[in-house]
Structures are given as structure tokens and as C-alpha cells.
Enzyme design. Structure first.
Site, short mmCIF file in Angstrom:
data_model
loop_
_atom_site.label_atom_id
_atom_site.label_comp_id
_atom_site.label_asym_id
_atom_site.label_seq_id
_atom_site.Cartn_x
_atom_site.Cartn_y
_atom_site.Cartn_z
CE LYS A 273 -6.68 55.39 4.71
NZ LYS A 273 -5.42 55.66 4.03
CG ASP B 193 -0.21 55.04 7.01
OD1 ASP B 193 -1.20 54.29 7.12
OD2 ASP B 193 -0.13 55.97 6.20
CD GLN C 253 -4.39 57.76 1.14
OE1 GLN C 253 -4.94 57.75 2.24
NE2 GLN C 253 -4.07 56.65 0.51
#
Ligand code: NAP
Length: 285
Positions: free
Chosen positions: A53, A120, A97
Site C-alpha cells: 500500500k 477503508d 491493518q
């Protein structure tokens, strides 16, 4: 003749070029989009996802920061760090994460992120916006799957879509996105009897289970579109999806479409995360 391939890598590159152009336009106005990625613990797979990412940000001209914390990081300390990032004007997107260590409540963490920076798309607010058809930040993986389906030119409206899996991060938002695009949607899960009977009726199948060979050749309708979200490993340790790729590709025939693993949903997920970060930066420009 086998089904046509939905090349997630190629589509990703095309979208990333658009994302990079939008990022450059923002940077020229002094608002370079910024993503903060937080990793707690030492899960090797998570470390790879995070690295990918951060690298993707650099390649598309986004600013990024990567913060790595020990597994023992107290939840309160993580929440404090999120509050600081919420207030940081150089950061437009924040991602923790998952999974986080057991002593940390993932829901509390997600809700601690400013909803305007929830790239997200996992927060209750983002989920509510999706359910209500309001604009907002969509979860990257199902949004990427929608882009892949759109790229085939196959209309979604009026089609029967079967989503296998009902997680908050993939299956449920996928079903809502398909519903919003006017598909008739069936959601299957581990308690669904006769999965095959449902999949056989589908014009569009999205498999998000995490189990090899969940979708086999005898289950699919000729001409259907199959998106494989699953990430598994075969006996040789090679990455594979939920779909028995070669046999299903054959069974779908030349009018069908199928996405591979690797090279399908994976690259699209990161791309849509970048798109969300740029969207978040544009929203406060
Ligand atoms: P998850 O939270 O474990 O959800 C899996 C879903 O599959 C659950 O809803 C489960 O049903 C259902 N399921 C399990 N066994 C089934 C069966 N035999 N028949 C039908 N449904 C069954 O996983 P997830 O986070 O949604 O991820 C799914 C897969 O996608 C994983 O392999 C993950 O690694 C992969 N993934 C890939 C990307 C990417 O970027 N490529 C991104 C996200 C996820 P219940 O709800 O009844 O338990």
C-alpha cells in the site's frame, strides 16, 4: 473457447493513472493526498499488504506514512495516535491493518478514525452511507470488484448476482453495491444449503469465502461473469482463489468473463484504496 479474462492488473494501471492525475492536481494546489497506514504486531502477511500500500502511494504521487507498533501496544495508545492523525491536515486517509491483536477491539479502532478519513470504508457511518445510497467512501475490495464487472461491459441492471460470503468488509458491501446497480442479489454463506443451486442461476458470481474450489465447473452458468476475491494457497504453496479457475473458465464459454488470482481483485483493492484517499483529499480541498 474459454471465458474472457478480467485483467485486474491492467484495469488497475488505467485507474491508477487517473488517480495519479487527480493527486497531481491536488498537489499543485498545495494539498498532496496523504495516507497513514498503521500496523500493530508482526503478522508477515499484514506486513506485506502494508508495504504494498505504501509503495503504491509513492508510485501514484501520494504522500504516505507507515507506522509499525509492537503487538503489545495498548489500545488506548493506538486510539491516541488515531486522534493525532485525525487532526493532521497532511493526512486525508487513515487505515489500521486488520487483524489487530486480540486485546484491541477492532470496532473501537475503526470508529476512532474520522469518518472523512475512513478510506477503508469500514466505519458504521460509511456502511450507512452505502446502505442509504449516499455518497461516501466505499470499501476498496468490493468497489474494485464493481469496477471489474463494469469493465466487461456486461450490464448489471436486471441481472441475477450471487455473492458467496457475508463479511462486513467484502460480502455485505458487495451485495449492497450490486443492489445499488439494480442487480437481483442473493447472498450465500456457510449455512446456505445447496450453494450449487444458487450459483447455477447466477449471471454474476462474486466468491469471497477463503476456501479453494468453492466454485467448480459444474456450478456455473455458461456466459456468466465470475469474480474471485478469495486468497488461498494450493498444495505447492501457490496463491489461488476460491474458484477452480481453469475448469470454470472453460465451462463459462466465450461469452463468459472470469478474474484470475493472482492478477485480479488483489491489485484492484489497493487501487481503490488510493482512489478513496484522493477522494477524501478532494472533499476537503
Ligand atoms: P471472512 O470474513 O472469513 O468471510 C468468509 C465468508 O465466507 C463468511 O461469510 C462465511 O460464512 C462464508 N463461507 C465460509 N464457508 C462457506 C461455504 N462453505 N459456503 C459458502 N460460504 C462460506 O473473509 P473475508 O474477509 O470476507 O474474505 C474472503 C476471502 O477474500 C479471503 O480469502 C480473503 O483473504 C480474501 N480477500 C481478498 C482481498 C483482496 O484484495 N484480494 C481483500 C479482502 C479479502 P459465515 O458468515 O456463515 O461464516
Amino acid at each position: 473457447m474459454t471465458a474472457q479474462l478480467i485483467d485486474g492488473k491492467a484495469l488497475s494501471q488505467k485507474i491508477r493513472a487517473e488517480v495519479a492525475a487527480r493527486a497531481a492536481a491536488l498537489a499543485a494546489r498545495g494539498r498532496r493526498p496523504g495516507l497513514a497506514v498503521i500496523l500493530v504486531g508482526d503478522d508477515p502477511a499484514s506486513a506485506v499488504y502494508v508495504r504494498n500500500k505504501v509503495r503504491a502511494c509513492a508510485e501514484s504521487g501520494l504522500h504516505s506514512v507507515m507506522e509499525k507498533y509492537d503487538t503489545a501496544l495498548p489500545e488506548a495508545a493506538l486510539l491516541e495516535r488515531l486522534a493525532a492523525l485525525n487532526a493532521d491536515p497532511a493526512i486525508h486517509g487513515i487505515l489500521v491493518q486488520m487483524p489487530v491483536p486480540r486485546h484491541i477491539d477492532p470496532h473501537r479502532v475503526i470508529e476512532a478514525i474520522d469518518p472523512l478519513k475512513d478510506v477503508d470504508g469500514f466505519s458504521v457511518r460509511s456502511a450507512g452511507e452505502l446502505m442509504s445510497g449516499l455518497p461516501g467512501l466505499r470499501p476498496a475490495t468490493p468497489w474494485g470488484c464493481m469496477k471489474m464487472i463494469e469493465s466487461t461491459g456486461v450490464p448489471v441492471r436486471g441481472r441475477h448476482a450471487v455473492v458467496i460470503g457475508r463479511s462486513n468488509t467484502v460480502g455485505k458491501p458487495m451485495a449492497l453495491l450490486l443492489l445499488q446497480a439494480s442487480a437481483t442479489v442473493t447472498v450465500c454463506h456457510s449455512a446456505t444449503p445447496e450453494l450449487k443451486r444458487h450459483v447455477q442461476m447466477a449471471d454474476i458470481v462474486v466468491a469471497a469465502v477463503g476456501r479453494r474450489h468453492t466454485v467448480t465447473a459444474d456450478m456455473v452458468k455458461r456466459g456468466a461473469t465470475v469474480i474471485d476475491v478469495g486468497t488461498n494457497h494450493d498444495e505447492a504453496g501457490k496463491l489461488c482463489g476460491d474458484v477452480d479457475f481453469a475448469a470454470v473458465r472453460e465451462a463459462l464459454g466465450p461469452q463468459g468473463w472470469i478474474s484470475p488470482v493472482p492478477g485480479g481483485v488483489g491489485p484492484m483493492t489497493i487501487t481503490m484504496l488510493l482512489a478513496n484517499t484522493v477522494q477524501a483529499a478532494e472533499a476537503c480541498a
